[in-house]
Structures are given as structure tokens and as C-alpha cells.
Design a protein around this motif. Structure first.
Motif, PDB file in Angstrom:
ATOM      1  N   UNK A  85       1.163  -0.911   0.288  1.00 62.01           N
ATOM      2  CA  UNK A  85       0.044   0.077   0.369  1.00 62.01           C
ATOM      3  C   UNK A  85       0.978   1.559   0.669  1.00 62.01           C
ATOM      4  N   UNK A  86       0.602   2.188  -0.816  1.00 58.22           N
ATOM      5  CA  UNK A  86       1.150   3.493  -0.494  1.00 58.22           C
ATOM      6  C   UNK A  86       0.648   4.814  -0.184  1.00 58.22           C
ATOM      7  N   UNK A  87       0.763   5.832   0.451  1.00 56.86           N
ATOM      8  CA  UNK A  87       0.848   6.877   1.028  1.00 56.86           C
ATOM      9  C   UNK A  87      -0.959   7.038   0.322  1.00 56.86           C
ATOM     10  N   UNK A  88      -0.570   6.887  -0.712  1.00 60.84           N
ATOM     11  CA  UNK A  88      -2.385   7.884  -1.121  1.00 60.84           C
ATOM     12  C   UNK A  88      -3.101   6.771  -0.953  1.00 60.84           C
TER      13      UNK A  88
ATOM     14  N   UNK B 255      -3.124  -2.225  -9.705  1.00 58.73           N
ATOM     15  CA  UNK B 255      -4.197  -1.757  -8.113  1.00 58.73           C
ATOM     16  C   UNK B 255      -5.361  -2.701  -7.929  1.00 58.73           C
ATOM     17  N   UNK B 256      -4.976  -3.061  -6.785  1.00 51.73           N
ATOM     18  CA  UNK B 256      -6.661  -3.866  -6.625  1.00 51.73           C
ATOM     19  C   UNK B 256      -8.541  -2.816  -5.873  1.00 51.73           C
ATOM     20  N   UNK B 257      -7.274  -1.599  -4.862  1.00 49.53           N
ATOM     21  CA  UNK B 257      -8.515  -1.563  -4.223  1.00 49.53           C
ATOM     22  C   UNK B 257      -7.832   0.128  -3.705  1.00 49.53           C
ATOM     23  N   UNK B 258      -8.352   0.905  -2.990  1.00 50.29           N
ATOM     24  CA  UNK B 258      -7.972   2.215  -2.437  1.00 50.29           C
ATOM     25  C   UNK B 258      -8.981   2.785  -1.469  1.00 50.29           C
ATOM     26  N   UNK B 259      -8.293   3.147   0.271  1.00 49.37           N
ATOM     27  CA  UNK B 259      -8.722   3.706   1.007  1.00 49.37           C
ATOM     28  C   UNK B 259      -8.763   5.159   0.082  1.00 49.37           C
ATOM     29  N   UNK B 260      -9.515   5.948  -0.014  1.00 47.50           N
ATOM     30  CA  UNK B 260      -9.986   7.033  -0.396  1.00 47.50           C
ATOM     31  C   UNK B 260      -9.218   8.423   0.528  1.00 47.50           C
ATOM     32  N   UNK B 261      -7.371   8.625  -0.204  1.00 49.39           N
ATOM     33  CA  UNK B 261      -6.252   9.433  -0.136  1.00 49.39           C
ATOM     34  C   UNK B 261      -6.117   8.503   1.767  1.00 49.39           C
ATOM     35  N   UNK B 262      -6.498   7.960   2.137  1.00 48.95           N
ATOM     36  CA  UNK B 262      -6.527   7.748   4.004  1.00 48.95           C
ATOM     37  C   UNK B 262      -4.835   6.569   3.499  1.00 48.95           C
ATOM     38  N   UNK B 263      -3.573   6.732   3.961  1.00 46.17           N
ATOM     39  CA  UNK B 263      -2.581   6.154   4.927  1.00 46.17           C
ATOM     40  C   UNK B 263      -3.144   5.061   5.324  1.00 46.17           C
ATOM     41  N   UNK B 264      -2.410   4.103   4.606  1.00 44.66           N
ATOM     42  CA  UNK B 264      -2.350   2.244   5.617  1.00 44.66           C
ATOM     43  C   UNK B 264      -1.893   2.166   6.099  1.00 44.66           C
ATOM     44  N   UNK B 265      -1.932   1.335   7.341  1.00 43.81           N
ATOM     45  CA  UNK B 265      -1.126   2.070   8.626  1.00 43.81           C
ATOM     46  C   UNK B 265      -0.501  -0.247   8.746  1.00 43.81           C
ATOM     47  N   UNK B 266      -1.825  -0.911   7.720  1.00 41.22           N
ATOM     48  CA  UNK B 266      -1.760  -2.894   8.228  1.00 41.22           C
ATOM     49  C   UNK B 266      -2.189  -2.937   7.084  1.00 41.22           C
ATOM     50  N   UNK B 267      -1.514  -4.235   6.363  1.00 42.28           N
ATOM     51  CA  UNK B 267      -1.212  -4.841   5.430  1.00 42.28           C
ATOM     52  C   UNK B 267      -2.462  -6.152   6.008  1.00 42.28           C
ATOM     53  N   UNK B 268      -3.328  -7.227   5.770  1.00 44.94           N
ATOM     54  CA  UNK B 268      -3.017  -8.558   5.701  1.00 44.94           C
ATOM     55  C   UNK B 268      -3.805  -9.403   4.712  1.00 44.94           C
ATOM     56  N   UNK B 269      -2.569 -10.579   4.553  1.00 48.30           N
ATOM     57  CA  UNK B 269      -4.235 -12.230   4.148  1.00 48.30           C
ATOM     58  C   UNK B 269      -4.753 -12.417   4.786  1.00 48.30           C
ATOM     59  N   UNK B 270      -6.082 -12.616   4.647  1.00 45.74           N
ATOM     60  CA  UNK B 270      -6.406 -13.606   6.040  1.00 45.74           C
ATOM     61  C   UNK B 270      -5.533 -15.099   5.706  1.00 45.74           C
TER      62      UNK B 270
END
Length: 434
Positions: free
Chosen positions: A121-124, A148-163
Motif C-alpha cells: 500500500x502507498x501513502x495515497x 492496483x486492486x483497491x483503495x482507501x480514499x486518500x487515507x494512509x494505509x497503516x497495516x495490511x494482512x492476507x487472511x
């Protein structure tokens, strides 16, 4: 003159201090520490430092590393950060087999449990996926382009996990949200199907972790955030099962130097069965242990373990699934040892295992440096020096508090600065020649 001052201000914001990170191989074959642009790896099996080999065509990282991760089987390792590079390593030879370019600075990475996909994830707030095909032990991967597969509208992603079953990808952001998305069979099609949202945090979400019930074999999600809480979720339906207010426990009242305003949860790490959870807090010199009862769907504080003899505020936690040791690191990219190496301090908590409350009180203890596997050589490799002066540790502790605060808390800009920032945005520039 006004714009020059604002430029200086912007430069200072871009030069944020990066906290040190730690990751442990699933079977504790090796341990990795990232601080600043330095990636340091120690081979615990052979008792020696690891020489990294970069065949990707882009030599090593040139800016602060913001995320590191071992794959579930330990065959792959990923590092990424402010240089907009995602580097994929094979851990048998510690060769970088691919460097994937990101459009923006990278904030989080994840590897699917089958080792087929790397996501970042990037800072955007945009999340990308890269597919890794075939055997990659003896050859570099062809140049890969992330989709790109999805986005959080201009919010920094802080953590990312696969189930653990690979069915979902879970993303947390600075705007209090946790999104559970169905991971697509073809990432190029995008991850448009949202399974659930886990909503309840009142401040940024900083970290995620999965735990599994040994009775039902059902997986649950843990989250920590800036609201001083650790929360337990049934993530498939977005149901909040319990909340532990770690900042309000009486165990912290007797701790000197604790600032009630700086009790954000910065990281957490759980034993495989989830009965014991280690929590790092922004200004706590030590680590907090929580007890989790998945049958009763409850969390509560078991103990605060101080670090004797020095000020040690962990910035990252990690543990191998096959070991009873919790690895902790404190450090910041802005501070260096006497030989100009970025400063990091490594500690290990012994007795981090599935247990009842009585044994938690007796077994969990911090090992002395001489008792660490590899001892002086391990510390030399991961810290940059086997000995760090107390003054440097105190300075590091203050830098760590600021770094963790600046990393996640939203910046508030004066109204005059907002207009200046808008003029510099790429998506708002107007060609004056038209």
C-alpha cells in the motif's frame, strides 16, 4: 520569502523519522531489523550475519524502510519504504529477485500464505498486488508491474494482512477504518467485493494480527490503535467481540514517564493460539501482555513487563510460530551510533507462549544480552553496535515517541499553508500556457 519558509517546512515534514522494525522467520531461522535505509539480517541457525545480494538491477534501499515481512513458510521476505521500491528476497540465499516500483511511498506490505502474491500500500491509500510465479530460488523474476486492486480514499494505509486462508485481504488506515475485501482470483480485475468493515476505533488503526481458536479452528482478527485499545473481531461479519482499554489499566499508573496523551498502540504480536498477546505502547518502556479467551471472546491485561536497566520503548514486535520468544526493537532513523550506523536496540522476552495466567507471571522475562542467541555478534549485526551508551538510548526513546506520533496522527495545517499545499498538488496543477 513566505514560499521559501513553507518549502523548508514541507521539507521537514517529508524528512520524517522512521521507527525501527523487526521480523522473525516463522521457524526462527533468522531475524531481520530495518532502521533507516539499512536492512540487517542475522542467521540464527548458523550463528552469523547475512550478506544481502541484490540482483534486481536497483541496488538496495536508498531511503527509510517502512515495512518488512516474512512469508508464512519463510521462503520469501519483502522490504519496502520511502524510496518507492518493494524488494522481494528469497531467504535461502538472501538474494533480491525483484524490485517492484511504486508510484508513491510504501507504508505496508503483505505476502499471501501460499507465497503466490505480494501486496503493498502507498501513502495515497492505494493497494497493489504482484503475482510471483514458479520457482525463484536460482533466478531473478522478470520485471513485474504491480496492479492496483483497491483503495482507501486518500487515507494512509497503516497495516495490511492476507487472511490465513487467502480468501480476504484486510487493510487498516489512519481514518479509523478496517476493510475486509475478498481477494480476487485475477488481481488485475480489482478487489471490488467488500466482505465487511470492522468499525469501532476512534483514532487511527496502527496494527493487525490474526489468532486462531484451537477448539473451533476459527480465525479472529486483532487490532490496535491510537485510542489506546486492542480490539477482537469476527472479521467475516465485522462484529466487534471485545475491547481492551490498555491505556486505562491501573498497571500503568505506577510507571514513571508515562504520558497519558501518548498511549497509542504501536504494534502487537500474538502467540499462534492467541491466548497471549504482546502490546507495544507509544510511551511505555517495556511491553504489555494481554490474555485472550477465545471461548469467552474476551481480552484483559495480564501483566506489564518492564525492561530492566534502561529506557526501552519498543517500536516493533515479532515472534516465530515455533518459538516461545518475543523479539523487540527500539530505534529511529534520525539517530546514529558512534560509527554513524543508524541506531537500533534489540531485546528478547522469553516465555512468550500459550499458557495460563499463573505461568505468565513466572515465565515471561527479558533476557540479558549475554543470553541472546548469537550474543555479541547478533547485537553487532542487528543494532549496528554490540554496545549502545545510555545517553544514546535516552535520546532514541524521545525520538521514538515523536516518530510514532508523527507517523500516524493526522497533521493539522494553518489555513495559509493549506492554500500553498493545494498549489503544489499534482492533481491540481493547471498548465498556465493553456
Amino acid at each position: 520569502m513566505e514560499e521559501t519558509n513553507m518549502d523548508d517546512c514541507e521539507h521537514n515534514r517529508e524528512s520524517e523519522v522512521a521507527p525501527a522494525l523487526i521480523a522473525v522467520h516463522p521457524t526462527q531461522k533468522s531475524v531481520a531489523v530495518a532502521v533507516g535505509s539499512n536492512l540487517r539480517v542475522y542467521n540464527l541457525q548458523e550463528g552469523c550475519s547475512v550478506s544481502l545480494v541484490d540482483d534486481s538491477g536497483v541496488h538496495m534501499h536508498k531511503d527509510s524502510i517502512r515495512a518488512i515481512r516474512y512469508g508464512a513458510e519463510g521462503k520469501l521476505f519483502v522490504s519496502a519504504g520511502d524510496d518507492k521500491l518493494v524488494k522481494i528476497w528469497v531467504t535461502d540465499s538472501w538474494r533480491c529477485i525483484s524490485s517492484v516500483s511504486s508510484e508513491k511511498r510504501v507504508t505496508a506490505v503483505a505476502i499471501s500464505n501460499d507465497g503466490r502474491f505480494v501486496s503493498f500500500a502507498d501513502k495515497f491509500g492505494v493497494i497493489y498486488a504482484v503475482e510471483i510465479e514458479g520457482s525463484h530460488e536460482n533466478q531473478s523474476l522478470p520485471n513485474k508491474k504491480a496492479v492496483p486492486i483497491l483503495a482507501h480514499y486518500c487515507s494512509i494505509i497503516t497495516s495490511l494482512e492476507f487472511s490465513p486462508d487467502g480468501q480476504y485481504i484486510i487493510s487498516a488506515d489512519r481514518d479509523f477504518k478496517i476493510r475486509v475485501s475478498v481477494f480476487p482470483e485475477k488481481p488485475s480485475d480489482g478487489a471490488h467485493e467488500i466482505q465487511s468493515f470492522c468499525l469501532g476505533h476512534s483514532e487511527f488503526v496502527s496494527c493487525l494480527a490474526f489468532i486462531c481458536s484451537q477448539d473451533s479452528q476459527q480465525w479472529y482478527l486483532l487490532s490496535g490503535g491510537g485510542d489506546s485499545t486492542v480490539r477482537l473481531w469476527d472479521f467475516t461479519c465485522g462484529s466487534l467481540l471485545d475491547t481492551c482499554h490498555v491505556g486505562e489499566t491501573g498497571l500503568l499508573q505506577s510507571k514513571e514517564g508515562i504520558d497519558d496523551r501518548l498511549l497509542a498502540v504501536t504494534d502487537l504480536c500474538a502467540t499462534p493460539g492467541g491466548s497471549l498477546i504482546a502490546v507495544a505502547l507509544q510511551s511505555l518502556a517495556g511491553v504489555m501482555l494481554l490474555s485472550c479467551n477465545l471461548s469467552a471472546k474476551s481480552l484483559h491485561v495480564a501483566r506489564v513487563v518492564p525492561i530492566p536497566g534502561e529506557t526501552f520503548i519498543p517500536t516493533s514486535l515479532a515472534a516465530a510460530s515455533s518459538s516461545n520468544q518475543l523479539w523487540m526493537v527500539m530505534g529511529a532513523s534520525s539517530l546514529c551510533t558512534s560509527d554513524s550506523a543508524p541506531l537500533a536496540r534489540v531485546k528478547v522476552l522469553n516465555g512468550f507462549c500459550e499458557s495460563n495466567q499463573d505461568s505468565v507471571e513466572q515465565e515471561a522475562r527479558v533476557l540479558e544480552d549475554k543470553d541472546l542467541p548469537g550474543s555479541e555478534q547478533l547485537l553487532q549485526t542487528l543494532q549496528g553496535s554490540s554496545f549502545i551508551e545510555k545517553d544514546a538510548l535516552s535520546a532514541a526513546a524521545e525520538a521514538v515517541k515523536r516518530a510514532m506520533c508523527n507517523l500516524l496522527i493526522k497533521k493539522q495545517y494553518p489555513s495559509e499553508n493549506r492554500e500553498f499545499r493545494k498549489r503544489g498538488r499534482n492533481d491540481k496543477r493547471v498548465d498556465k500556457k493553456k
